[in-house]
Design an enzyme around this catalytic site. Structure first.
Site, PDB file in Angstrom:
ATOM      1  CE  LYS A  77      -2.027   0.735   3.670  1.00 57.10           C
ATOM      2  NZ  LYS A  77      -2.691   0.269   4.849  1.00 57.10           N
ATOM      3  NE  ARG A 100       0.050   5.151   8.452  1.00 56.80           N
ATOM      4  CZ  ARG A 100      -0.185   3.859   8.583  1.00 56.80           C
ATOM      5  NH1 ARG A 100      -0.414   3.339   9.771  1.00 56.80           N
ATOM      6  NH2 ARG A 100      -0.182   3.069   7.534  1.00 56.80           N
ATOM      7  CE  LYS A 111      14.631  -7.818   3.912  1.00 50.20           C
ATOM      8  NZ  LYS A 111      15.752  -6.949   3.535  1.00 50.20           N
ATOM      9  CB  ALA A 279      -4.267   1.259  11.805  1.00 50.75           C
ATOM     10  CG  PHE A 307      -4.034  -2.351   9.959  1.00 47.24           C
ATOM     11  CD1 PHE A 307      -2.733  -2.837   9.808  1.00 47.24           C
ATOM     12  CD2 PHE A 307      -4.459  -2.060  11.249  1.00 47.24           C
ATOM     13  CE1 PHE A 307      -1.894  -3.034  10.909  1.00 47.24           C
ATOM     14  CE2 PHE A 307      -3.627  -2.251  12.348  1.00 47.24           C
ATOM     15  CZ  PHE A 307      -2.353  -2.736  12.171  1.00 47.24           C
ATOM     16  CG  PHE A 387       4.288  -9.412  -6.595  1.00 49.38           C
ATOM     17  CD1 PHE A 387       3.420  -8.366  -6.272  1.00 49.38           C
ATOM     18  CD2 PHE A 387       5.218  -9.799  -5.631  1.00 49.38           C
ATOM     19  CE1 PHE A 387       3.473  -7.735  -5.038  1.00 49.38           C
ATOM     20  CE2 PHE A 387       5.274  -9.179  -4.396  1.00 49.38           C
ATOM     21  CZ  PHE A 387       4.410  -8.155  -4.092  1.00 49.38           C
ATOM     22  CD1 TRP A 415       8.676  -2.887  -4.502  1.00 50.23           C
ATOM     23  CD2 TRP A 415      10.008  -3.625  -6.143  1.00 50.23           C
ATOM     24  NE1 TRP A 415       9.819  -3.365  -3.920  1.00 50.23           N
ATOM     25  CE2 TRP A 415      10.645  -3.827  -4.893  1.00 50.23           C
ATOM     26  CE3 TRP A 415      10.666  -4.015  -7.310  1.00 50.23           C
ATOM     27  CZ2 TRP A 415      11.926  -4.407  -4.795  1.00 50.23           C
ATOM     28  CZ3 TRP A 415      11.933  -4.590  -7.215  1.00 50.23           C
ATOM     29  CH2 TRP A 415      12.544  -4.786  -5.963  1.00 50.23           C
TER      30      TRP A 415
END
Lengths: 562, 562
Positions: A77, A100, A111, A279, A307, A387, A415
């Site tokens: 997200k 945030r 990680k 959250a 979330f 992906f 990504w």
């Protein structure tokens, strides 16, 4: 996401990036010199005077990024949020990201982080993931100053008649430290204070963090801080920060932290990273001040909730947007084929195998979140975070499903490709903003009863059949009405993994009941927390904490961070 | 110091001051643009690369400011340090101040701070006294990350066989919080960790603070961190940070904090404010890195040690100067007539009355500290920090006493007059540097026994007749030799109020014995702490904490801070 070993890590990509001086980024936003407070060359705080200067300027359009219920497969997200911002920049729009701040505890523990990934990251990622500009340290300090003042008040005569068994204000550290969850303090005899039970939460769970993120200016911050309930007295009446007279000191400790932090993405899209409440027991969004400031400085603001949509978007829309007078223009609902397959029953180890059947089954989870956003009257786009392991049949399936249902959908490859991979999504968002009617309204009236508000959320957002309230919760509702706390929105504390309050029920569970075990008043923040089960407010470290791989190399650079 | 009600408060003077952009101050020091990391417009961190660039440049002259034993009357050592720096600037010398950072705990507790006073202050004083650039928060975080890793190690199987009764590493907060002095953690059953006794110190008492202030660069920092003894195993052998593998993460958390902080005085003399270890269980001086950097950037560096010369100067000279290879050129010994009268037996309420007899008696305290500085082979100047209540006869008395003994003396009016009030002192310091022979050497050889080192300090510096070692201390000396810890300097933890270990013995006590109750190994810092009594490592708040008067006004400015 290319999972082969040749792929660079996030920190490698981030450290190899060309980063622009933050004053160049500020210049593009037409910020005045004196409004920028640099923290090093690549981070800056922005003076709250900007909000006054641009008071009459028309607000930019706010776009909320949310997701399906999170799974161990990862939804990305934050990566989509950053990538979408870059995508808007790519097509020539003046866009800004509002996110945030990461918490240090999870960074040192497991990680992972909250600065996006791959070619959609905010930088300098090491700084942002470590101390950044010290906001969380200021919040930790304010929280613990209040604790010290409470225990000192009791020790010095307890004029307010605080019941030491009913001090509800806990201490915090911004670390994962399970040994501090339940402690006894004040041991060692009369000069060491009064012994009592206490516990430490992680800083992001502090009510001061929630207040910080909902305050509209310094005076509003002070007003909210003064309302915090820290304890009950021997007559079971609430004792507040105002009763202790501590709101001035707490405001002073938070004065500089309240200014939003400006950074940039890998492609130099400006980003405000500010605040970061949990959250579950809080509302899980970045600060109102940052979101509003971004809307003054840019035409498009991309922001996110914590979330899935059942928690993050619900709270963004029912709590933050309501308090702040923010009207979102569209919602992006992020899903991955991997995660949808998990919602369809596939184990994490089997995710690389094509499984259209499980995907189809898992789409029920996405379906429910779409219905929730529709219930709020908002335009939306489904974003499929791609992906390399996604098969063509799987991608075809999801596209067909969206087409059959007339759900706007876009594939995102942010990504791997950065902003370029977010252009299709950005265009689709612009499209729905233009074409789809926006009838945004919160789901409930704050003046309805606590019981009714909880039921509205549970039934409309979670799809629950009914809500049960424990004896304790029922008693509390009576007390809260007596204390005048019934006209506040509800902040649900529920597992993020399921639409229900049972984390193992994936997909779209039906015919379930939500149990409200207990309420917690966050009167400073301005909401009532409804707990549906055990809520973890202090995480623990894993067997091999990420911290043990971290280091500084010979050139003074961070290594092993992600 | 004019005590009339018309006098402005320190914060009023500081807020009315003309402050220059920090880049202008940096320019005067010939710092390169990329070496300066601004924190807002009036504070900056300086890159450690400066030390490499100026490696071959001749060092400036270091002047140490110390004082008589502190009394409730106040000596104004920090005010003299700042005023002397300004005095040097006034007479055209390139001077720089190197001081400690204030701790937030005392700031929120008792009115007072460590940024000087009157017209001899470092600014922006609100920032420096609150979060500043976050160094102490970074140290707090590193300290508590280590605690979390220790408890997690024990919880996850305790491979190192740590004896949970012998964990010596404590948690910290940068607050005065007596309720945290003695606590029990890890309660709540098997998933909450292992129950054990623990306690919190104030951040300035953390060994990491001492390490931070003695490290010469990042790699040296890491080496020192790795040596910290955190616990003993079931075989009573020390367990270190290196055994846990945590030194990389701790170094990473301290990486940015290690850069010195540049600010300015009210008269724009540059000042490095960096680090601030306790002067009892640690060595009480600002960071080695800051002092060395100041010596590269200026011709005269004015620095100070905590408490009186028996603690602060002794440790500066035997520990910091020895480790860092610093050779001070002169020592300034600060005294006030008020404080000397207290050492002569006058109560605080009677200090405004002239009392030459008590002053004469109290001079014995000053006399002892002069002898100590002479024992180190160093030139010195006595600085009388003048107050308006000082009578002419009293001033005459002290000047005559100095003349009779051939002690160089100067009157300083730096509180009231700023740098102008420090010119006489600055000239006198230049004079002794030029004319008096400097035979500086530490008082003892580190290779001598622990017992001998303690005795040398107690006899030469305190004037003790003898030293007694408790049974525990004697056992520890045997253990420490076994562990290879005997070749380290000694860091005495003693009351600051008296030359003896009894705080009520003012003036110059004689015929007393110092009792060493216990030792504490600070192997990371590189010294052995010798405890002479109860040492307070976590202060408490007073009945009416200063915090309760603090606030932020309508313009967003700090009020009630000092």
């Amino acid at each position: 996401m290319d999972l082969s070993t040749k792929v660079k890590s996030d920190i490698e990509i981030a450290q190899e990036a060309t980063i622009k001086p933050i004053k160049d980024i500020a210049q593009k936003l037409d910020l005045h010199d004196e409004e920028l407070e640099p923290y090093g060359h690549y981070k800056a705080k922005i003076s709250l005077d900007v909000l006054k200067r641009l008071e009459t300027k028309k607000d930019g359009k706010v776009i909320l990024v949310t997701s399906i219920n999170p799974t161990p497969a990862g939804e990305g997200k934050s990566t989509i949020t950053v990538g979408l911002g870059q995508g808007f920049s790519k097509i020539g729009k003046k866009a800004m990201i509002a996110m945030r701040e990461p918490s240090l505890g999870p960074t040192m523990g497991i990680k992972g982080g909250a600065t996006g990934g791959g070619y959609s990251q905010v930088i300098p990622m090491e700084d942002i993931n470590l101390h950044f500009t010290g906001d969380f340290h200021a919040i930790t300090t304010a929280n613990n100053t209040l604790s010290a003042l409470i225990d000192n008040h009791i020790h010095q005569g307890n004029q307010l008649q605080i019941d030491v068994r009913r001090v509800v204000w806990k201490r915090v550290v911004d670390l994962n430290d399970r040994a501090l969850r339940q402690v006894i303090i004040g041991l060692g005899g009369p000069i060491q204070g009064i012994p009592r039970e206490d516990g430490f939460d992680i800083t992001v769970a502090s009510e001061i963090m929630a207040i910080f993120c909902l305050a509209t200016d310094l005076q509003d911050l002070k007003k909210r801080l003064s309302r915090i309930v820290v304890a009950y007295n021997i007559h079971r009446e609430p004792v507040t920060v105002a009763d202790l007279g501590a709101e001035g000191a707490l405001t002073l400790l938070l004065k500089d932290a309240l200014k939003p932090n400006l950074v940039q993405t890998l492609e130099h899209t400006p980003a405000l990273i500010h605040g970061g409440p949990f959250a579950n027991i809080a509302h899980g969004c970045n600060s109102v001040i940052a979101t509003k400031m971004a809307a003054k400085l840019a035409d498009y603001v991309i922001t996110e909730g914590g979330f899935g949509a059942d928690l993050g978007a619900e709270k963004f829309l029912n709590i933050k947007a309501r308090f702040a007078g923010i009207k979102p223009e569209a919602v992006v609902i992020v899903a991955t084929i991997r995660a949808l397959k998990m919602h369809g029953g596939v184990a994490k180890s089997d995710l690389t195998q094509e499984n259209v059947e499980a995907l189809t089954k898992g789409l029920s989870n996405l379906q429910k979140h779409i219905e929730t956003i529709q219930a709020f009257g908002l335009p939306f786009v489904v974003a499929i975070n791609q992906f390399v392991t996604d098969s063509k049949s799987e991608v075809d399936k999801i596209e067909k499903w969206c087409a059959d249902n007339s759900y706007p959908v876009a594939l995102a490859q942010v990504w791997e490709k950065g902003g370029e991979g977010g252009v299709e999504l950005a265009k689709k968002v612009l499209d729905v903003i233009k074409k789809v009617e926006n009838n945004f309204a919160p789901l409930y009236d704050v003046s309805s009863s606590i019981e009714d508000k909880v039921k509205t959320i549970a039934k409309t957002v979670y799809g629950a059949k009914d809500v049960e309230f424990s004896t304790k919760a029922q008693k509390q509702m009576v007390d809260f009405e007596k204390f005048g706390w019934n006209n506040l929105p509800i902040c649900m504390a529920k597992t993020q993994y399921s639409l229900s309050d049972n984390p193992t029920l994936l997909g779209r569970p039906t015919d379930f009941t939500i149990t409200i075990r207990e309420f917690r008043p966050s009167i400073g923040a301005g909401f009532i927390v409804a707990l549906t089960g055990d809520v973890m407010t202090m995480p623990g470290l894993p067997k091999v904490p990420a911290a043990l791989k971290m280091d500084v190399n010979e050139e003074g650079k961070a290594v092993g961070l992600f």
